[in-house]
Design an enzyme around this catalytic site. Structure first.
Site, short mmCIF file in Angstrom:
data_model
loop_
_atom_site.label_atom_id
_atom_site.label_comp_id
_atom_site.label_asym_id
_atom_site.label_seq_id
_atom_site.Cartn_x
_atom_site.Cartn_y
_atom_site.Cartn_z
N ARG A 73 21.68 6.94 9.57
CA ARG A 73 20.88 5.72 9.65
C ARG A 73 21.66 4.69 10.47
O ARG A 73 22.85 4.47 10.23
CB ARG A 73 20.59 5.20 8.26
N ARG A 182 26.07 -0.70 -6.70
CA ARG A 182 25.09 0.18 -6.05
C ARG A 182 24.72 -0.44 -4.72
O ARG A 182 25.28 -1.44 -4.28
CB ARG A 182 23.85 0.38 -6.92
N LYS A 183 23.71 0.14 -4.08
CA LYS A 183 23.24 -0.40 -2.80
C LYS A 183 22.74 -1.82 -2.98
O LYS A 183 22.32 -2.23 -4.07
CB LYS A 183 22.13 0.49 -2.24
N GLY A 438 8.10 10.93 -1.39
CA GLY A 438 8.33 12.29 -1.86
C GLY A 438 9.12 12.39 -3.14
O GLY A 438 9.32 13.48 -3.68
N CYS A 443 11.58 5.19 -0.93
CA CYS A 443 11.92 4.76 0.43
C CYS A 443 10.66 4.39 1.22
O CYS A 443 10.72 3.60 2.15
CB CYS A 443 12.70 5.87 1.15
N GLY A 444 9.54 4.97 0.85
CA GLY A 444 8.27 4.62 1.49
C GLY A 444 7.55 3.46 0.83
O GLY A 444 6.43 3.12 1.21
#
Length: 541
Positions: A73, A182-183, A438, A443-444
Site C-alpha cells: 500500500r 493498533r492502527k 469479504g 476495508c470496503g
C-alpha cells in the site's frame, strides 16, 4: 518519552498481548532497513516475526500466506498526486505488480504480486518521486485522508493541503509513534460535505468557525474514536475549536494519549474507539488539554451534508475558467497502462494534478475551458467515464479473497458484475451506494453504505458456496448512522435480483427527494425485514 522503558504500558507486562511483547523488543520501523538488506535473499530470509512487521513498511503477505507474494500500500496524503508520481506508480505496477493498480477507500494505491527482491527497488522508486509505502499499514499513523479537491474546491472553507503535508511530515517515520496499540487513522477536510469521512476515523478535523475577539476565525472541530471493523463506532466530537496553526499540536496530543493509554491486552479491543467509549469526550478532552494547554471552546459546525466521496462529472473549480473532471474507476481497479495514460492526460489538458478519492475513483483537475471538450473526447474516458451508470457509479469493494488472507469470498469482480446487472435491469433516478466486503474488517466500509454486503459462506446441496449478509441505511455527515443488518443470507448468484427488489420497495414507498438511507430509517428496518424475508424466498435463495 522517547525512552521506551519509561512508557506507561510497560508497567505491567502481564496486560500485554503476545504481539505487544514482541513490539517491546524491536521498533517496527527497523524492518524497512532489514528488507533493504535481505530482500534479495528471498522470502525465507525473513522470520515469522519479521513478516509480522512488514506492515510497518506498508506490506502484507498476499493470499495464500507462504507463497512469497506481497501486497503493498502506498500513501497518497490527502489523495493528491503529481503526474510524475502517477507514472512512477504505473512503472512499478508494470514491472513488478502484474499490471494491477487498486485505489483504496483511504485514497491510497495498492500493488499485488510483489516479491522480497522487488521491494528495495520499489522503495527507491517511490522515494525518488516523494512517495512512501512506509507506515501505510501497521500499528502506526496511517495514510492521512483529506479533501481530494483541496485548493480548487468551491465548497471548502480553506485549503487543507498544507495541513495534510504538515501532518504527514510530523508523523511519517517518527519513532515517537511507531508503537501504537493498533492502527490509527486520521482525516482532515474543510469541505462542508464531509469529504474526509470524519466519523469513521480515529482522529478527524472538520470545518468550523468561531468569533474570537470580534473576528470570525476559520478552523476545525475535532472528532475522536471512530472506526469500523466487527464493532463499529462513530467518532465523538470534542468540545474544542482548533485554529489551523494548532492542528499538528492537537493531532500530536491525541496520538500520544492513544499511545500511552490505549488498550494493549487484546488486539481486537486495542483501537482508540474503545478508549473513547470508556472515557467519553469530557475525560478525553481533559487529558488532551493537559498536553496542549488551553484551546478555544467549540464554535459553529460548518458541515452541512455528505457527498459520500463522489466527484464524478465535470465541475467548476473555485478558480474561474477551470474545471475538475471526476472519473469512475469501476470498484477502484485499473491497469498500469491506463494510470500512465491518465498521467499523460493530466499533463496534456491540466497542470499534471491527479487526485484519488475515498470512493476509489480519480479526479483530473485544473482543466481550462478550452481543453475540456478535447479531454472528454479521449478514448480512455469511455472506460473511466465521468458519467457512469448509476449502480456501477456508486459501487465500492474491498480486495476480497483474490489477494486478502482475511477475506472468505470474492468481491471485486462480483461487485462489478452485480452493479452492471442492476444497471441493465433496474431503473432508478437517485444514487444507491452499494459497498461489498469479504470479511468483517470492513476495508470496503460497508457500514456506511445504503446497502452493505458482507461476505459469508453457506452450505447448500451443491456444497459450501459464497453468500452475503445484507445491511441497509448507512450514512455519514449530519445524520450519521451505521446501517442495520437484515436477517437472512443470500447466495452470491442471487444477490443482484434481491437488491433489485429492495430498490423496487424503495421506489414504491419513498417520499419526495428521499435518499435510500433516509427511506430505510423512516420506513423502518422491521418493515424492510418483512419484505426482505419474502424477497429471498421468492428468488429461491
Amino acid at each position: 518519552m522517547s525512552n521506551q522503558q519509561s512508557r506507561p504500558w510497560e508497567a505491567d507486562k502481564s496486560k500485554l498481548n503476545a504481539f505487544e511483547l514482541t513490539k517491546l523488543e524491536r521498533d517496527g520501523l527497523d524492518i524497512i532497513e532489514k528488507i533493504r538488506q535481505l530482500g534479495s535473499k528471498g522470502y525465507h530470509a525473513f522470520s515469522a516475526d519479521d513478516l509480522a512487521f512488514f506492515k510497518w513498511a506498508g506490506i502484507y503477505e498476499q493470499k495464500p500466506k507462504g507463497n512469497g507474494f506481497f501486497m503493498m500500500r502506498v500513501r497518497i496524503p490527502g489523495g493528491i498526486l503529481r503526474a510524475d508520481q502517477a507514472r512512477a506508480l504505473a512503472d512499478i505496477s508494470r514491472e513488478y505488480g502484474r499490471n494491477l493498480v487498486d485505489i483504496t477507500t483511504r485514497q491510497a494505491v495498492q500493488f499485488h504480486w510483489l516479491t522480497t527482491p522487488d521491494l528495495p527497488d520499489i522503495f527507491d522508486r517511490l522515494e525518488h518521486v516523494g512517495l512512501f509505502s512506509y507506515e501505510a499499514c501497521g500499528d502506526v499513523p496511517r495514510t492521512i485522508v483529506g479533501n481530494p479537491l483541496s485548493g480548487i474546491d468551491p465548497h471548502e472553507l480553506m485549503d487543507t493541503e498544507p495541513l495534510v503535508q504538515q501532518l504527514e511530515e510530523h508523523f511519517l517515520l517518527n519513532p515517537e509513534f511507531s508503537n501504537l496499540p493498533r492502527k490509527y487513522k486520521l482525516s482532515i477536510s474543510a469541505n462542508i460535505y464531509n469529504t474526509g469521512h470524519a466519523e469513521i476515523n480515529d482522529l478527524a478535523f472538520t470545518p468550523a468557525s468561531k468569533i474570537i475577539q470580534g473576528q470570525e476565525q476559520i478552523g476545525f472541530h475535532v472528532w475522536v474514536g471512530g472506526g469500523l471493523s466487527a464493532k463499529p463506532y462513530l467518532a465523538k466530537q470534542l468540545p474544542i475549536f482548533v485554529l489551523p496553526t494548532e492542528v499538528v499540536k492537537v493531532a500530536d496530543a491525541v496520538t500520544r494519549i492513544f499511545r500511552d493509554y490505549g488498550y494493549r491486552e487484546k488486539r481486537h479491543q486495542a483501537r482508540l474507539k474503545f478508549l473513547m467509549a470508556d472515557w467519553g469526550p469530557e475525560k478525553f478532552t481533559e487529558k488532551l488539554l493537559e498536553l496542549t494547554g488551553p484551546l478555544e471552546e467549540r464554535g459553529d459546525d460548518r458541515t452541512v451534508g455528505w457527498n459520500a466521496g463522489y466527484f464524478t462529472g465535470v465541475h467548476k473549480q473555485k478558480q474561474p475558467g477551470l474545471h475538475y473532471v471526476g472519473l469512475l474507476l469501476p470498484v477502484g481497479r485499473l491497469t498500469a497502462e491506463d494510470l500512465a495514460e491518465l498521467a499523460d492526460l493530466a499533463d496534456r489538458y491540466g497542470n499534471g494534478s491527479i487526485r484519488t478519492t475515498n470512493s476509489q475513483n480519480i479526479i483530473l483537475s485544473n482543466i481550462p475551458d478550452e481543453h475540456l471538450d478535447s479531454l472528454l473526447a479521449e478514448a480512455l474516458l469511455t472506460r473511466y467515464s465521468p458519467t457512469p451508470r448509476t449502480f456501477i457509479g456508486h459501487a465500492v469493494s474491498c480486495t476480497g479473497n483474490e489477494f486478502c488472507n482475511l477475506a472468505i469470498v470474492e468481491t471485486k469482480a462480483r461487485m462489478a458484475s452485480i452493479a452492471h446487472w442492476l444497471d441493465e435491469h433496474v431503473e432508478i433516478d437517485t444514487p444507491i451506494r452499494i459497498h461489498m466486503i469479504g470479511c468483517p474488517n470492513s476495508c470496503g466500509q460497508q457500514q456506511i453504505a445504503d446497502i452493505g454486503l458482507q461476505g459469508s459462506l453457506v452450505k447448500t446441496a451443491e456444497g459450501t458456496v459464497d453468500a452475503y449478509d445484507f445491511f441497509v441505511g448507512g450514512s455519514l455527515g449530519p445524520d450519521a448512522q451505521f446501517n442495520s443488518r437484515l436477517k437472512g443470507r443470500v447466495v452470491a448468484d442471487r444477490v443482484a435480483p434481491v437488491i433489485a427488489q429492495l430498490v423496487e420497495l424503495f421506489k414504491t414507498n419513498r417520499e419526495s427527494g428521499e435518499k435510500f438511507h433516509q427511506f430505510a430509517r423512516r420506513f423502518g428496518v422491521a418493515n424492510i425485514q418483512e419484505h426482505f424475508t419474502q424477497i429471498i424466498a421468492s428468488v429461491n435463495v
